[in-house]
Design an enzyme around this catalytic site. Structure first.
Site, short mmCIF file in Angstrom:
data_model
loop_
_atom_site.label_atom_id
_atom_site.label_comp_id
_atom_site.label_asym_id
_atom_site.label_seq_id
_atom_site.Cartn_x
_atom_site.Cartn_y
_atom_site.Cartn_z
N ASP A 1 37.50 -94.10 -36.58
CA ASP A 1 37.33 -92.14 -35.71
C ASP A 1 36.22 -91.79 -37.36
O ASP A 1 36.95 -91.70 -38.07
CB ASP A 1 38.87 -92.53 -35.70
CG ASP A 1 38.41 -90.99 -34.57
OD1 ASP A 1 38.35 -90.98 -33.92
OD2 ASP A 1 39.38 -89.82 -35.62
N GLU B 1 32.42 -94.49 -35.14
CA GLU B 1 32.28 -93.24 -34.89
C GLU B 1 31.24 -92.37 -35.19
O GLU B 1 32.18 -91.91 -35.91
CB GLU B 1 33.39 -92.87 -33.58
CG GLU B 1 33.17 -91.78 -32.48
CD GLU B 1 34.59 -90.28 -32.89
OE1 GLU B 1 34.30 -89.56 -32.17
OE2 GLU B 1 35.18 -90.42 -33.95
C1 NOJ Z 1 38.17 -88.52 -32.33
C2 NOJ Z 1 38.42 -88.81 -31.38
O1 NOJ Z 1 37.86 -90.01 -30.05
C3 NOJ Z 1 39.06 -87.56 -30.71
O2 NOJ Z 1 39.95 -88.39 -29.19
C4 NOJ Z 1 40.20 -87.65 -31.81
O3 NOJ Z 1 40.64 -86.04 -31.04
C5 NOJ Z 1 39.83 -87.27 -32.83
N1 NOJ Z 1 38.17 -87.92 -33.02
C6 NOJ Z 1 40.02 -86.50 -33.95
O4 NOJ Z 1 40.71 -87.73 -34.77
#
Ligand code: NOJ
Length: 560
Positions: A209, A277
């Site tokens: 993430d 991500e």
């Molecule tokens: C990316 C995640 O996909 C999202 O849902 C989240 O709010 C943020 N990162 C913070 O962790």
């Protein structure tokens, strides 16, 4: 990498947004029991792997992306025994499991953050996070001008143990999500140990993430211009060449971290994937994370953000492939996820792009058009070389639920912007499985609680039950396409790159190998199909040899 199964290079990965997939125990919230009960559905759909959103103990200030314990399962989702059973049962069906790891921040309820609050400024406990004195008289102003992705300042002031207003801590997301300090050795070691913990339990990969923002500028310098909150996350308006250096990234430090993660992942047998991500609109910087000794793969959000337009899509596809080729990484293709407006809705509007800063919520919407385009987009995406993600519900043609009452909205993005941003609840509404009224089989019969977000009554036509065996349904289109993708060697082979075929303006046409072609008509008139042997699949009924606007087709060509 010799000898390691690189399954992620061409996998079809289904994103399970755990809270909204299926509720096994009747509390209105999706859970691991629910996923286990639906594994046959997923196997039948034809996917290769599941990515599960965070399942850890969490106060749920950001739907589980605020983790209080990285080595356990939140009771609302089940137990470690359920996780082990899910991994084993998925593996029995040939489905791999990818879990979400959140290394940028934890929950403010995590024992380390609680210890930091109880400790003194400059203590070892505080140095695992970013605590700083405030600026201005009495230290009343935040240490710098950074803004949170969810709106408001990226700093919150604490009350010191002696009761006085004290230091501030950094949180690039909600205040309940304090950012770790990755310059701290304990932080690095702890997250490596978390990685090992789950790889030891048999997970096949991790989705990392917020992967590009772990390492901060140690001087915590002001950004020159305060960017609006969501622009920081996805600076959409700027072209790669004018894009200023992202204020939160120290490029060198971050790559060192992923090299270490990669060494660990590759030391496990069977092929364990590191998937980042990374919201970076600059292909060259993006590709740095995918060098042979860093991540195996990363989400390609430029494709998701792209307009439904032949020129823009072709450019995005070409740029993506060109950025991945030199580092030898597979491209990935994503249309929707739990953070963005569902693509049926995006494609039904005049502006078909996605941008966090401008969601077009409330703009005129033609759902029929959006659905037609989404069907064509599915065939486009599933024919591109690389891995592909299916966000739960896109196979059912679900749209963004934009009329949720404010009172049920839970997303901090909505609350921290005081409703200026509708937030992400609309793409997270629990799935409809069966029956003609809510909860549409999401929860077991007789469940005490309602689904955690209300489902539209019109979803009675969208249930898995209603769509199964209807050859015109979105679900059957996905099933057929995923099956064909699996069976067509050209679609899975990296030896069969994409080769564009000359086509009329507004039409995208490409081959994979000598025998397969995909044609997508983004113009507003029917177009003639190229010479072919047979039609493998089409998103819309063909009129003779004519492909309707906003339709796509897979063709078997005459072999050479
Ligand atoms: C990316 C995640 O996909 C999202 O849902 C989240 O709010 C943020 N990162 C913070 O962790």
């Amino acid at each position: 990498m010799a000898g390691i199964a690189q399954w992620w290079r061409d996998a079809a990965i289904y994103q399970v947004y755990l809270r909204s997939f299926a509720d096994g125990d009747g509390d209105g919230i999706g859970d691991l029991r629910g996923v286990r009960d639906r594994l046959d559905y997923l196997a039948d759909l034809g996917i290769d792997a599941i990515w599960l959103t965070p399942w850890y103990p969490s106060p749920m200030a950001d739907a589980g992306y605020d983790i209080a314990d990285y080595r356990d399962i939140d009771p609302v989702f089940g137990s470690l025994a359920d996780a082990d059973a899910l991994i084993a049962e998925a593996h029995q069906r040939g489905i791999r499991i990818i879990i979400d790891v959140v290394p940028n921040h934890c929950s403010d309820q995590h024992p380390w953050f609680q210890a930091a609050l109880a400790a003194a400024p400059r203590s070892p406990e505080r140095s695992r996070f970013w605590f700083r004195p405030g600026r201005g008289p009495g230290g009343d102003l935040p240490p710098n001008n950074w803004v949170s992705h969810f709106g408001g300042p990226a700093w919150t002031r604490v009350t010191e143990p002696d009761g006085r207003p004290g230091q501030w801590y950094l949180h690039l997301f909600a205040p309940q999500q304090p950012d770790f300090n990755w310059d701290n050795t304990e932080v690095r070691e702890e997250l490596l140990s978390v990685l090992r913990f789950w790889l030891d339990r048999g997970v096949d990969g991790v989705r990392i993430d917020s992967a590009a923002i772990l390492v901060k500028d140690p001087f915590l310098a002001d950004v020159e211009q305060e960017l609006p909150p969501q622009n920081v996350h996805a600076p959409a308006q700027q072209t790669p060449d004018t894009q200023p250096l992202h204020p939160y990234i120290d490029r060198d430090g971050i790559h060192e971290i992923y090299r270490e993660w990669r060494r660990i992942a590759d030391s496990y047998p069977g092929g364990r994937a590191l998937i980042g991500e990374i919201w970076l609109p600059e292909p060259r910087r993006f590709a740095l994370y995918l060098r042979p000794n860093e991540m195996h793969s990363a989400f390609n959000f430029e494709f998701l953000r792209c307009a439904w337009d032949a020129v823009a899509l072709r450019r995005t596809i070409d740029d993506t492939l060109a950025a991945h080729a030199p580092v030898g990484a597979p491209a990935s293709w994503v249309l929707s996820n739990h953070d963005v407006t569902r693509h049926v809705t995006r494609y039904g509007r005049a502006d078909t792009t996605f941008d966090f800063a401008e969601r077009h919520h409330g703009d005129p919407l033609d759902l029929e058009l959006g659905t037609r385009r989404a069907r064509a987009a599915a065939l486009l995406t599933l024919a591109l070389p690389g891995s592909v993600y299916v966000y739960q519900g896109e196979e059912l043609g679900l749209w963004e639920v934009e009329d949720l009452p404010d009172a049920v909205r839970q997303d901090p993005m909505f609350h921290r912007t005081r409703g200026a941003d509708p937030g992400r609840d609309g793409c997270r509404v629990p799935l409809p499985w069966s029956g003609t009224s809510a909860p549409f089989g999401f929860s077991p019969a007789g469940a005490a609680a309602q689904p955690w977000l209300p489902q539209p009554a019109t979803w009675s036509d969208c249930t898995v039950e209603a769509q199964s065996e209807d050859p015109t349904s979105m679900l059957e289109l996905y099933r057929a396409a995923l099956r064909l993708r699996r069976d067509q060697p050209a679609l899975r082979s990296e030896r069969e790159p994409l080769r564009w075929i000359a086509a009329e303006p507004g039409v995208l046409a490409f081959r994979r190998g000598d025998e397969f072609a995909c044609v997508i008509n983004l113009s507003d008139a029917p177009v003639e199909l190229p010479e072919h042997d047979s039609v493998l699949l089409s998103s819309d009924p063909l009129q003779g040899d004519l492909l309707a606007p906003d339709a796509a087709v897979w063709l078997r060509l005459r072999g050479r």
